[in-house]
Design an enzyme around this catalytic site. Structure first.
Site, PDB file in Angstrom:
ATOM      1  N   THR A  13      25.004 -24.088 -52.300  1.00  0.00           N
ATOM      2  CA  THR A  13      25.686 -23.440 -51.180  1.00  0.00           C
ATOM      3  C   THR A  13      25.550 -24.289 -49.922  1.00  0.00           C
ATOM      4  OG1 THR A  13      23.810 -22.097 -50.406  1.00  0.00           O
ATOM      5  CG2 THR A  13      25.150 -21.188 -52.207  1.00  0.00           C
ATOM      6  N   GLY A  14      26.542 -24.200 -49.069  1.00  0.00           N
ATOM      7  CA  GLY A  14      26.532 -24.973 -47.836  1.00  0.00           C
ATOM      8  C   GLY A  14      26.463 -26.468 -48.089  1.00  0.00           C
ATOM      9  N   SER A  15      27.259 -26.946 -49.054  1.00  0.00           N
ATOM     10  CA  SER A  15      27.153 -28.353 -49.459  1.00  0.00           C
ATOM     11  C   SER A  15      28.344 -29.188 -49.030  1.00  0.00           C
ATOM     12  CB  SER A  15      26.966 -28.460 -50.974  1.00  0.00           C
ATOM     13  OG  SER A  15      27.935 -27.716 -51.682  1.00  0.00           O
ATOM     14  N   SER A  17      28.498 -30.559 -46.190  1.00  0.00           N
ATOM     15  CA  SER A  17      27.986 -31.548 -45.240  1.00  0.00           C
ATOM     16  C   SER A  17      26.468 -31.540 -45.315  1.00  0.00           C
ATOM     17  CB  SER A  17      28.436 -31.241 -43.804  1.00  0.00           C
ATOM     18  OG  SER A  17      27.892 -30.007 -43.362  1.00  0.00           O
ATOM     19  N   GLY A  18      25.843 -32.477 -44.611  1.00  0.00           N
ATOM     20  CA  GLY A  18      24.407 -32.475 -44.405  1.00  0.00           C
ATOM     21  C   GLY A  18      23.575 -32.512 -45.666  1.00  0.00           C
ATOM     22  N   GLY A  20      22.963 -30.219 -47.890  1.00  0.00           N
ATOM     23  CA  GLY A  20      23.611 -29.649 -49.067  1.00  0.00           C
ATOM     24  C   GLY A  20      24.473 -30.663 -49.792  1.00  0.00           C
ATOM     25  N   TYR A 155      15.146 -17.824 -36.297  1.00  0.00           N
ATOM     26  CA  TYR A 155      15.278 -18.808 -37.371  1.00  0.00           C
ATOM     27  C   TYR A 155      13.985 -18.915 -38.171  1.00  0.00           C
ATOM     28  CZ  TYR A 155      15.854 -23.371 -39.619  1.00  0.00           C
ATOM     29  OH  TYR A 155      15.913 -24.398 -40.534  1.00  0.00           O
TER      30      TYR A 155
END
Length: 264
Positions: A13-15, A17-18, A20, A155
């Protein structure tokens, strides 16, 4: 080392960019078929195309995991074959957040994105792993869950929750062949993080170049025994090991990869 990931399928998930994206690239290089997830279709497709250009197997799933409808869309897009490995990497943070200025609604919002999004994917993908008798679930959290600071309190709290979630899930999945772990990351040298720290360094007189700023930023913000910020590949390699059959005796654990981060 052969991580024996050929024939496995991973959703990260969230892959788009960055970190991920780096995890997806490493898993694909190790032989796994990867599902690149994001909300921006163009960015997710770009990561998948780069993986395929390097000889890997990658498809795309688009959906906002902060909503049930978005999670259902990701499940539908991933339905072509079983998901063996679930890496819950999606997360947001705000380095400017502080106790006096962070409203309760912001606490609820980040909890929904950083924690409940993982619950949504777990509920949609882990039952099938359990039925097949094999699977890997990995939460990407932060060392701030163990070492919270005054800044970004919401966070830090979500990362403590992600670590706790991983342990609870391991208890739920005992004797099933499915493991559940978390990786608590220290600083991650993504392009956005480097830009932020470099700007901060210039404003604080730490230097003008990354080579000048990095050690001073580490000393001021996140003192650790290695003396630098972690590189995405270092985290991705650890995730790949946890995703592999070789890690079958590791479950219910939060592995800190933080250079030996300690209180100043």
């Amino acid at each position: 080392m052969d991580l024996r990931l050929n024939g496995k399928r991973a959703l990260v998930t969230g892959s788009s960019s960055g970190l991920g994206a780096e995890i997806a690239r490493v898993l694909a290089a190790e032989g796994a078929a990867v599902i690149v997830h994001g909300r921006d279709e163009a960015r997710a497709k770009a990561v998948a195309e780069a993986i395929r250009a390097d000889g890997g197997d990658a498809t795309v799933a688009i959906g906002d995991l902060a909503t049930d409808a978005g999670a259902d869309a990701v499940r539908a897009a991933s339905a072509g074959a079983p998901v063996d490995i679930l890496v819950n990497n999606l997360g947001v943070y705000d380095p400017t957040a502080a106790w006096p200025t962070t409203a309760p609604a912001e606490w609820a919002g980040i909890y929904n994105t950083n924690v409940v999004s993982s619950v949504r994917t777990i509920q949609r993908f882990v039952p099938d792993m359990r039925a097949r008798g094999w699977g890997r679930v990995i939460q990407i959290s932060s060392v701030l869950g163990h070492l919270p600071a005054a800044s970004q309190p919401h966070y830090a709290a979500t990362n403590a929750a992600r670590d706790n979630l991983a342990v609870s899930l391991a208890r739920e999945l005992k004797h099933s062949g499915v493991t559940s772990n978390a990786v608590a990351a220290g600083g991650i040298l993504t392009s956005s993080a480097q830009e932020y720290v470099l700007d901060l360094g210039k404003r604080n007189g730490w230097g003008e170049t990354w080579e000048e700023v990095e050690p001073k930023a580490i000393s001021a913000l996140s003192p650790n025994d290695v003396g630098r910020i972690g590189r995405p590949r270092q985290y991705a390699d650890l995730v790949a090991f946890l995703a592999s059959p070789l890690s079958g005796y590791i479950t219910g654990t939060t592995l800190r990869a933080d250079g030996g981060w300690h209180d100043a």
